[in-house]
Motif scaffolding. Structure first.
Motif, mmCIF file in Angstrom:
data_model
loop_
_atom_site.group_PDB
_atom_site.id
_atom_site.type_symbol
_atom_site.label_atom_id
_atom_site.label_comp_id
_atom_site.label_asym_id
_atom_site.label_seq_id
_atom_site.Cartn_x
_atom_site.Cartn_y
_atom_site.Cartn_z
ATOM 1 N N ASP A 45 28.128 5.513 83.610
ATOM 2 C CA ASP A 45 28.944 4.833 82.597
ATOM 3 C C ASP A 45 28.525 3.369 82.470
ATOM 4 O OD1 ASP A 45 30.549 7.168 82.265
ATOM 5 O OD2 ASP A 45 31.726 6.589 84.022
ATOM 6 N N ALA A 46 28.309 2.732 83.609
ATOM 7 C CA ALA A 46 27.902 1.323 83.615
ATOM 8 C C ALA A 46 26.542 1.167 82.928
ATOM 9 C CB ALA A 46 27.858 0.781 85.037
ATOM 10 N N LEU A 47 25.640 2.103 83.181
ATOM 11 C CA LEU A 47 24.328 2.076 82.528
ATOM 12 C C LEU A 47 24.468 2.194 81.018
ATOM 13 C CD1 LEU A 47 21.824 4.197 84.624
ATOM 14 C CD2 LEU A 47 21.586 1.834 83.897
ATOM 15 N N SER A 48 25.381 3.025 80.596
ATOM 16 C CA SER A 48 25.622 3.213 79.175
ATOM 17 C C SER A 48 26.098 1.908 78.539
ATOM 18 C CB SER A 48 26.654 4.323 78.984
ATOM 19 O OG SER A 48 26.901 4.522 77.634
ATOM 20 N N VAL A 49 26.989 1.199 79.218
ATOM 21 C CA VAL A 49 27.498 -0.075 78.716
ATOM 22 C C VAL A 49 26.365 -1.104 78.672
ATOM 23 C CG1 VAL A 49 29.067 -2.001 79.185
ATOM 24 C CG2 VAL A 49 29.871 0.346 79.445
ATOM 25 N N LEU A 50 25.585 -1.175 79.740
ATOM 26 C CA LEU A 50 24.457 -2.115 79.770
ATOM 27 C C LEU A 50 23.467 -1.809 78.657
ATOM 28 C CD1 LEU A 50 23.649 -2.509 83.563
ATOM 29 C CD2 LEU A 50 24.279 -4.319 81.977
ATOM 30 N N ASN A 51 23.212 -0.545 78.449
ATOM 31 C CA ASN A 51 22.286 -0.127 77.402
ATOM 32 C C ASN A 51 22.810 -0.551 76.025
ATOM 33 O OD1 ASN A 51 19.798 1.048 76.903
ATOM 34 N ND2 ASN A 51 20.708 3.017 76.391
ATOM 35 N N ARG A 52 24.100 -0.415 75.817
ATOM 36 C CA ARG A 52 24.721 -0.810 74.557
ATOM 37 C C ARG A 52 24.572 -2.326 74.345
ATOM 38 N NH1 ARG A 52 29.565 1.870 74.842
ATOM 39 N NH2 ARG A 52 30.516 0.166 76.001
ATOM 40 N N GLU A 53 24.810 -3.098 75.410
ATOM 41 C CA GLU A 53 24.657 -4.557 75.337
ATOM 42 C C GLU A 53 23.201 -4.912 74.995
ATOM 43 O OE1 GLU A 53 26.919 -7.190 75.921
ATOM 44 O OE2 GLU A 53 28.490 -5.686 75.840
ATOM 45 N N TRP A 54 22.263 -4.221 75.641
ATOM 46 C CA TRP A 54 20.843 -4.456 75.422
ATOM 47 C C TRP A 54 20.484 -4.178 73.961
ATOM 48 C CZ3 TRP A 54 16.770 -6.328 78.161
ATOM 49 C CH2 TRP A 54 15.496 -6.040 77.694
ATOM 50 N N LYS A 55 20.944 -3.025 73.459
ATOM 51 C CA LYS A 55 20.630 -2.632 72.086
ATOM 52 C C LYS A 55 21.181 -3.631 71.075
ATOM 53 C CE LYS A 55 20.040 2.321 71.838
ATOM 54 N NZ LYS A 55 20.674 3.567 71.427
ATOM 55 N N GLN A 56 22.407 -4.093 71.301
ATOM 56 C CA GLN A 56 23.018 -5.053 70.386
ATOM 57 C C GLN A 56 22.164 -6.315 70.296
ATOM 58 O OE1 GLN A 56 26.936 -5.592 72.037
ATOM 59 N NE2 GLN A 56 27.788 -3.838 70.942
ATOM 60 N N ARG A 57 21.688 -6.764 71.425
ATOM 61 C CA ARG A 57 20.869 -7.978 71.432
ATOM 62 C C ARG A 57 19.496 -7.730 70.804
ATOM 63 N NH1 ARG A 57 24.588 -8.493 75.310
ATOM 64 N NH2 ARG A 57 25.424 -10.565 75.728
ATOM 65 N N LYS A 58 18.931 -6.558 71.036
ATOM 66 C CA LYS A 58 17.638 -6.236 70.427
ATOM 67 C C LYS A 58 17.766 -6.206 68.903
ATOM 68 C CE LYS A 58 14.101 -4.996 72.371
ATOM 69 N NZ LYS A 58 12.920 -5.805 72.678
ATOM 70 N N GLU A 59 18.854 -5.630 68.411
ATOM 71 C CA GLU A 59 19.079 -5.585 66.964
ATOM 72 C C GLU A 59 19.257 -6.994 66.407
ATOM 73 O OE1 GLU A 59 22.388 -2.940 66.383
ATOM 74 O OE2 GLU A 59 21.235 -1.202 67.061
#
Length: 144
Positions: A45-59
């Motif tokens: 779950d934590a990885l999923s949240v981190l991944n979401r944060e990463w994607k938002q910044r990449k976008e």
């Protein structure tokens, strides 16, 4: 979460405002997710949240680059560098290709209509270590 708390303390002591801001944002996102789920987060779950944060910044980075906003691009790149310390190591294309092929064999997929089945089986295996678009490309390559 313990590491994150310790890093927040270190950033506070070092007066590293950028790092502190990013870490507090991630910590807040993790806490919000835990509240939403109604339970303590598992590593996945934590990885999923981190991944979401990463994607938002990449976008955001992509949008700022397109708009020619070098000042904001620099800020986002700094945030991505901080976040990368918490992300698992990315899979190489060869490793991802192997995982996709194994999953296609496991699921018995044989055509493009099985794409959803394969994607839903592959994504948990590569969570946080491969971009969904890249996974999609590999699955599509092997099913067509």
């Amino acid at each position: 979460m313990d590491r994150l708390n310790e890093d927040v303390k270190r950033a506070l002591k070092a007066k590293d405002k950028k790092r502190l801001s990013v870490l507090r944002g991630v910590k807040s996102s993790l806490q919000n997710e835990a509240i939403k789920e109604g339970r303590e987060l598992q590593e996945q779950d934590a990885l999923s949240v981190l991944n979401r944060e990463w994607k938002q910044r990449k976008e955001s980075l992509h949008e700022f680059e397109n708009a020619g906003r070098d000042d904001l691009t620099e800020e986002i790149e700094k945030e991505l560098a901080i976040l990368s310390e918490y992300m698992p190591e990315s899979l190489s294309e060869e490793e991802l290709d192997r995982i996709v092929q194994e999953t296609i064999t496991e699921t018995g997929a044989s055509s493009g209509s099985d794409m959803g089945t394969v994607m839903s089986a592959v994504m948990p295996k590569v969570q946080g270590r491969a971009d969904g678009k890249l996974v999609n490309q590999f699955v599509r390559k092997h099913l067509t």
